[in-house]
Design an enzyme around this catalytic site. Structure first.
Site, PDB file in Angstrom:
ATOM      1  N   ARG A  59       0.852  -1.199   0.000  1.00  0.00           N
ATOM      2  CA  ARG A  59       0.000   0.000   0.000  1.00  0.00           C
ATOM      3  C   ARG A  59       0.885   1.246   0.000  1.00  0.00           C
ATOM      4  O   ARG A  59       0.575   2.243  -0.623  1.00  0.00           O
ATOM      5  CB  ARG A  59      -0.951   0.017   1.212  1.00  0.00           C
ATOM      6  CG  ARG A  59      -1.653   1.368   1.363  1.00  0.00           C
ATOM      7  CD  ARG A  59      -2.876   1.340   2.267  1.00  0.00           C
ATOM      8  NE  ARG A  59      -2.744   0.514   3.441  1.00  0.00           N
ATOM      9  CZ  ARG A  59      -1.960   0.783   4.499  1.00  0.00           C
ATOM     10  NH1 ARG A  59      -1.245   1.890   4.546  1.00  0.00           N
ATOM     11  NH2 ARG A  59      -1.904  -0.060   5.511  1.00  0.00           N
ATOM     12  N   TYR A 111     -16.629  16.586 -14.872  1.00  0.00           N
ATOM     13  CA  TYR A 111     -17.180  15.228 -14.816  1.00  0.00           C
ATOM     14  C   TYR A 111     -18.214  15.150 -13.685  1.00  0.00           C
ATOM     15  O   TYR A 111     -17.986  15.648 -12.578  1.00  0.00           O
ATOM     16  CB  TYR A 111     -16.038  14.220 -14.600  1.00  0.00           C
ATOM     17  CG  TYR A 111     -16.534  12.834 -14.312  1.00  0.00           C
ATOM     18  CD1 TYR A 111     -17.415  12.203 -15.190  1.00  0.00           C
ATOM     19  CD2 TYR A 111     -16.148  12.155 -13.161  1.00  0.00           C
ATOM     20  CE1 TYR A 111     -17.896  10.926 -14.923  1.00  0.00           C
ATOM     21  CE2 TYR A 111     -16.611  10.875 -12.894  1.00  0.00           C
ATOM     22  CZ  TYR A 111     -17.497  10.277 -13.769  1.00  0.00           C
ATOM     23  OH  TYR A 111     -17.969   9.026 -13.501  1.00  0.00           O
ATOM     24  N   ASP A 183      -7.689  19.135 -13.956  1.00  0.00           N
ATOM     25  CA  ASP A 183      -7.957  17.767 -14.398  1.00  0.00           C
ATOM     26  C   ASP A 183      -7.633  17.710 -15.884  1.00  0.00           C
ATOM     27  O   ASP A 183      -8.330  18.292 -16.712  1.00  0.00           O
ATOM     28  CB  ASP A 183      -9.427  17.425 -14.120  1.00  0.00           C
ATOM     29  CG  ASP A 183      -9.774  15.979 -14.484  1.00  0.00           C
ATOM     30  OD1 ASP A 183      -9.123  15.435 -15.395  1.00  0.00           O
ATOM     31  OD2 ASP A 183     -10.712  15.422 -13.894  1.00  0.00           O
ATOM     32  N   LYS A 208      -8.659   6.601 -18.872  1.00  0.00           N
ATOM     33  CA  LYS A 208      -9.020   7.156 -20.175  1.00  0.00           C
ATOM     34  C   LYS A 208      -7.847   7.069 -21.158  1.00  0.00           C
ATOM     35  O   LYS A 208      -7.385   5.985 -21.445  1.00  0.00           O
ATOM     36  CB  LYS A 208      -9.544   8.579 -19.979  1.00  0.00           C
ATOM     37  CG  LYS A 208     -10.607   8.682 -18.859  1.00  0.00           C
ATOM     38  CD  LYS A 208     -11.823   7.842 -19.207  1.00  0.00           C
ATOM     39  CE  LYS A 208     -13.017   8.034 -18.308  1.00  0.00           C
ATOM     40  NZ  LYS A 208     -12.917   7.600 -16.933  1.00  0.00           N
TER      41      LYS A 208
END
Ligand code: P1T
Length: 395
Positions: A59, A111, A183, A208
């Site tokens: 992690r 978004y 973004d 994306k």
């Protein structure tokens, strides 16, 4: 050595594709494998308590993830990439830099999930936010008269492809003492690099264009500020929304071909936008590459080309728009974007369903708006698919 990989050092001054293919990576020290291995391990053996090779728990740190982080930092012109399990996890990580009572200024077209995160989750934890049209610099000035800790915007935006002047908005944020976050999912660093224009942090849904093949979900925050990098790295580990090593490998593999894919996405999108612009059933085409787009000049100044996303409004009722959306074959009716295959989205009922209708309509985001993620198939097949769908929808 690990630090060198994470920072993407040794790649400075090189062209985009060279950095995309080599940044953050080196042949595997054990075997010489040219591709970064997928280190499917949750933990690492220690020589003595606290004595290890720089890796203690996955992690916190994983060599495959570290290579991806260095890679994206190298192509965005940052010094650190911090990977997350999804674009929204990256958004959550960045917003977690703030504390209760802080205010976010949010671009007016983002978004739907970003809006939902602020509206329905972060606001429960004490963040406040206001929406502003970041293409309107006077509106940004007016909104920044109230104390603001972070300005968040997309350019081009999802789904209306609005273009904001990154350097101007970031300068205003900085002058107001707020962090500027861009973004960059729609443009990708191949087309524009917001850090070079004054952004403090760049965020990606790597799901994306960076991944590019619709086979992985991921996110990334990139910065060139060491203090922010340290805080984001802390939050990545403390919150724990990290991507698995196989996902990191897939994104890294996608990035190697980003430049060639984007050139083809742009070629096809330009032609599709022109085809739609000449179609009598189309009321408006939203594509920053068209000279009638209000942000065209700004886009030309800050982007290499104009991207693979095209939205359009039909001169027809909602029923016709929905019929058209169901009649395409190559353009698959699906959420998401940025893969090699073409997709079609009806934002009001799919990706942006959680944005209140009144808010959408105020900014020209109608019920009939359709959004295309133009893939890299053969152009004549894409145009043929649109043509037959228009014929059926308007029969
Ligand atoms: O889906 P995820 O990887 O969590 O990324 C969220 C996100 C963040 N930013 C932008 C600009 C995005 O477009 C997205 C996700 N968008 C879609 C799924 C979509 O179809 O628009």
């Amino acid at each position: 050595m690990a630090d060198e990989r994470a920072s993407g050092q040794g790649t400075g001054g090189q062209g985009f594709s060279t950095r995309a293919i080599h940044g953050g990576q080196r042949p595997d020290p054990t075997t010489g494998a040219v591709m970064t291995p997928v280190y499917l391990t949750s933990t690492y053996v220690q020589d003595a308590p606290g004595v290890h090779k720089g890796y203690d728990y996955s992690r916190s740190i994983n060599p495959t993830r570290q290579a991806l982080e260095g890679n994206v930092a190298a192509i965005e012109g940052g010094t650190a990439g911090i990977a997350f399990a999804s674009g929204l996890a990256a958004t959550h990580g960045v917003l977690s830099l703030l504390k209760a009572g802080d205010r976010v200024l949010l671009g007016h077209d983002v978004y739907g999930g970003t809006y939902r995160l602020l509206d329905q989750v972060m606001s429960q934890q004490g963040l406040t936010f206001d929406v502003v049209d970041t293409t309107d610099l006077a509106a940004v000035d007016a909104a920044l008269t109230k104390p603001t800790q972070l300005v968040w915007f997309e350019t081009p935006t999802n789904p209306l492809l609005h273009v904001s002047d990154i350097a101007a908005v970031c300068a205003k944020a900085r002058a107001a003492g707020a962090l500027a976050v861009v973004d960059n999912t729609f443009a990708t660093p191949y087309l524009q690099t917001p850090l070079a224009l004054g952004a403090d942090i760049v965020v990606h849904s790597t799901t994306k264009y960076l991944g590019g093949h619709s086979d992985v979900v991921g996110g990334m925050a990139v910065t060139a500020d060491d203090g922010l990098a340290e805080r984001l790295r802390f939050l990545q580990n403390a919150i724990g929304a990290v991507p698995g090593p196989l996902d990191c490998f897939l994104v890294m593999r996608g990035i190697k071909t980003l430049a060639v894919r984007l050139e083809r996405h742009c070629d096809n999108a330009e032609a599709v936008a022109d085809w739609l612009g000449a179609n009598a059933h189309v009321r408006q085409v939203f594509y920053p590459g068209r000279s009638d787009h209000p942000g065209h000049t700004v886009a030309k100044g800050q982007m290499r080309r104009f991207g693979g996303m095209v939205s359009f409004d039909l001169d027809a009722d909602l029923e016709t728009a929905r019929r058209l959306a169901s009649e395409t074959h190559l353009f698959a009716l699906a959420e998401s974007l940025g893969g090699v295959e073409s997709l079609l989205d009806h934002p009001a009922s799919m990706t942006h369903g959680s944005v209140p209708r009144e808010d959408r309509l105020k900014h020209g985001f109608t019920d009939g708006l359709l959004r295309l993620s133009v893939g890299i198939e053969d152009l004549q097949d894409l145009l043929g698919d649109l043509e037959q769908a228009f014929d059926k929808a308007f029969a």
